[in-house]
Structures are given as C-alpha cells and as structure tokens.
Design an enzyme around this catalytic site. Structure first.
Site, short mmCIF file in Angstrom:
data_model
loop_
_atom_site.label_atom_id
_atom_site.label_comp_id
_atom_site.label_asym_id
_atom_site.label_seq_id
_atom_site.Cartn_x
_atom_site.Cartn_y
_atom_site.Cartn_z
N HIS A 37 33.42 35.07 25.10
CA HIS A 37 34.61 35.31 24.28
C HIS A 37 34.45 36.61 23.47
O HIS A 37 35.38 37.38 23.31
CB HIS A 37 34.82 34.16 23.28
N GLN A 61 46.31 21.09 29.84
CA GLN A 61 45.54 21.61 30.98
C GLN A 61 44.32 20.75 31.30
O GLN A 61 43.51 21.11 32.14
CB GLN A 61 45.15 23.07 30.74
N GLU A 148 36.92 37.02 34.01
CA GLU A 148 36.81 36.82 35.47
C GLU A 148 36.04 35.54 35.78
O GLU A 148 36.04 35.07 36.90
CB GLU A 148 36.13 38.04 36.10
N GLN A 153 42.24 31.26 37.57
CA GLN A 153 43.14 31.31 36.41
C GLN A 153 43.67 32.72 36.20
O GLN A 153 44.87 32.92 35.95
CB GLN A 153 42.38 30.84 35.16
P1 AMP Z 1 38.13 29.28 27.19
O1 AMP Z 1 37.90 29.21 25.71
O2 AMP Z 1 37.04 28.65 27.99
O3 AMP Z 1 39.52 28.83 27.58
O4 AMP Z 1 38.07 30.82 27.57
C1 AMP Z 1 38.87 31.77 26.93
C2 AMP Z 1 38.78 33.07 27.70
O5 AMP Z 1 37.44 33.51 27.72
C3 AMP Z 1 39.24 32.90 29.17
O6 AMP Z 1 39.97 34.06 29.54
C4 AMP Z 1 37.92 32.83 29.90
O7 AMP Z 1 37.99 33.29 31.24
C5 AMP Z 1 37.06 33.77 29.07
N1 AMP Z 1 35.65 33.46 29.28
C6 AMP Z 1 35.04 32.24 29.16
N2 AMP Z 1 33.73 32.34 29.49
C7 AMP Z 1 33.51 33.63 29.80
C8 AMP Z 1 32.37 34.37 30.24
N3 AMP Z 1 31.18 33.78 30.41
N4 AMP Z 1 32.50 35.68 30.49
C9 AMP Z 1 33.70 36.29 30.33
N5 AMP Z 1 34.83 35.66 29.94
C10 AMP Z 1 34.73 34.35 29.68
#
Ligand code: AMP
Length: 279
Positions: A37, A61, A148, A153
């Site tokens: 994040h 979701q 990515e 998604q």
């Molecule tokens: P989430 O809180 O899991 O819904 O993720 C929020 C955003 O952070 C989404 O766009 C995810 O794809 C991105 N994200 C989560 N984990 C990673 C990671 N390890 N590397 C890059 N982006 C991430």
C-alpha cells in the site's frame, strides 16, 4: 491530514482541491496497511498534488462471511503510518455511508471475470466494481492507483473506467514483496509461522517457471501445481497462464503479443493467497 467518514466531507474536500487547480490521486484500500500500500502512496504523492486514501472493508466483495469477519483491521496503526507518509486525506466510511440503499447494479466484464478469481469468487468483482465506481464518482480523482498483485482486478477496473467513461487514469503499480519473495498482503498476518515460512515457495516456483524454457504451457502448469501442492499445508486453488490483457488462457507460450501472466491462488489452511508473475 484530514480524516473523513462521510461522502459529503470528501466531496467538498475534493471540489476545493480541484478549484485550487490541485490534481487528485486516489488509493482505494481495505486497510491493514503494508509496504504494498505504501508503494502506491509514494507513487501517488509523486504524481498528484493531493493524495486521498480510502479504507473500507467492502462487504460486497466477500463471498463468505467468515472471510469478512476475519479480515485484519488495524485503523489506529494505519492512520499513524499514513500521517508519516503525508497523505492529505483519509476516507473511512462505514457500510451505511457507502451503501445507503442496496446497490443492485450488475456489471458485465465480458470474458474478463469468467475465470480465476471471478470463477472461484463469483460475486467478488461485481462488489469491487460497486465500491470503486462509487469512490471515483465521489472524488473525481485524476488518477487512481492499483496494485498488479491483484492482476485480474486491475484488468477489470481498467475495463470499468473505459466502459463508464470515468476521467480517472488508472495507474498500475508493481507488486511489492517480502524479503523471501512472498507478495505482501494484509492476509499474510493471518498465517501461522509455519504457513508463513512455507508460503515463500509460491513466488519461488512462479519465478522459476517464468524463466523456464522448453516446456509447454500444460507442462509448466503441472510443474507449478505439483511443487506447491508438495509443500506442507499449501494447496493450489488455480494456476493459469493467461494473455496479459484479455486474461484468456494461453495455449502456446509464444502466442500472445500482450505477453503472458501466470496467475495463482493458493490456500494455506483457511487463508487464501494470490500472486502472479509475467511469463
Ligand atoms: P487491498 O487493501 O488488499 O484491497 O489493496 C489495496 C490496493 O493495494 C490494491 O490496488 C492492491 O492491488 C494493492 N496491493 C495490495 N498488495 C500489494 C502489493 N504487495 N504490492 C503492490 N500493490 C498491492
């Protein structure tokens, strides 16, 4: 740092920013923040005058209730981290604020959501589209940042933005990994120590397979699944090698002009981990 819980406050904040000629970058998250994040935050801050991060565990979701209930929550720590990274505005609504009346929209993503995550979590992407479209409407962000790590998604959100004519540019950000290669994820906190150690094999095997020449798509798939299933406590839910844009399954390794991506979901007990790598 402004912390808002209502749509009205965020809308006013964004309108004011825009009226001052400040560009807005949005980062939708479900909280329990980690290095993945933060990489999105850094990129967003570089490219925009105002950075808004939303924290909302979107019930629509989740396909099952226990996954929703168990999802890690750590708002106080999240706010501390975000303050350190000079995020301008945090939006933390509750479900009633986001969905005052039931959102009955049904999105059509063509073939993009028929396989992989969409197949194993049938209502998941419809729920993602509901929340992301709302956040884009509320903020009217110039750019929105997505990892990515959630490859399918990202493809679906790009499709959504084109289809609904949003002005927002979708900015993909590379997957951030732990030292041993495991893709960072809020769900990693739910792993036992043993599961956590063993989970490193997922990215190791993907990396090795992505570099392997002389094997067919089918042979690669079998190899990846076997190596992961041979690791104690891990079970592959799916592994697919797909076209990097259309996400349709690849038949031949060389065929796609969009490149190929290997996408995987692995169960470690009750915890579901996803990852992907360019092949
Ligand atoms: P989430 O809180 O899991 O819904 O993720 C929020 C955003 O952070 C989404 O766009 C995810 O794809 C991105 N994200 C989560 N984990 C990673 C990671 N390890 N590397 C890059 N982006 C991430």
């Amino acid at each position: 740092m402004e912390v808002f819980t209502t749509i009205k406050e965020v809308r006013n904040f964004c309108k004011k920013s825009k009226s001052m000629g400040r560009s807005i970058g949005l980062i939708p998250t479900m909280g329990a923040l980690h290095g993945g994040h933060i990489a999105l935050v850094k990129k967003c801050r570089e490219e925009n005058d105002t950075t808004i991060l939303s924290i909302f565990i979107n019930p629509l979701q989740f396909n099952n209730k226990s996954d929703l209930l168990k999802y890690p929550r750590n708002t106080d720590k999240d706010l501390e981290i975000l303050k350190k990274h000079s995020v301008n505005c945090i939006f933390i609504p509750d479900a009633k604020e986001m969905y005052p009346v039931p959102d009955e929209r049904v999105f059509n993503f063509g073939s993009l959501d028929k396989r992989m995550e969409g197949h194993f979590r049938p209502t998941h992407f419809n729920g993602v589209a509901k929340i992301v479209s709302r956040l884009l409407q509320i903020t009217d962000a110039d750019r929105a940042y997505f990892g990515e790590k959630d490859y399918q998604q990202l493809a679906i959100i790009k499709h959504l933005v084109k289809n609904l004519n949003f002005n927002t540019k979708i900015v993909p950000c590379p997957t951030v990994r732990e030292k041993d290669g495991l893709a960072m994820s809020s769900r990693n906190a739910l792993l036992t120590d043993e599961q956590r150690r063993n989970a490193a094999v997922i990215s190791e095997v993907l990396k090795e397979a992505s570099k392997k020449t002389g094997l067919t798509v089918q042979e690669l798939k079998e190899r990846v699944c076997r190596k992961i299933n041979d690791t104690p406590g891990l079970e592959v839910e799916y592994f697919e090698i797909a076209d990097g844009e259309t996400l349709q399954p690849a038949v031949y390794r060389e065929a796609s002009e969009n490149g190929l991506v290997g996408c995987i979901a692995v169960k470690a007990g009750e915890v579901r981990l996803i990852d992907n790598m360019v092949f």
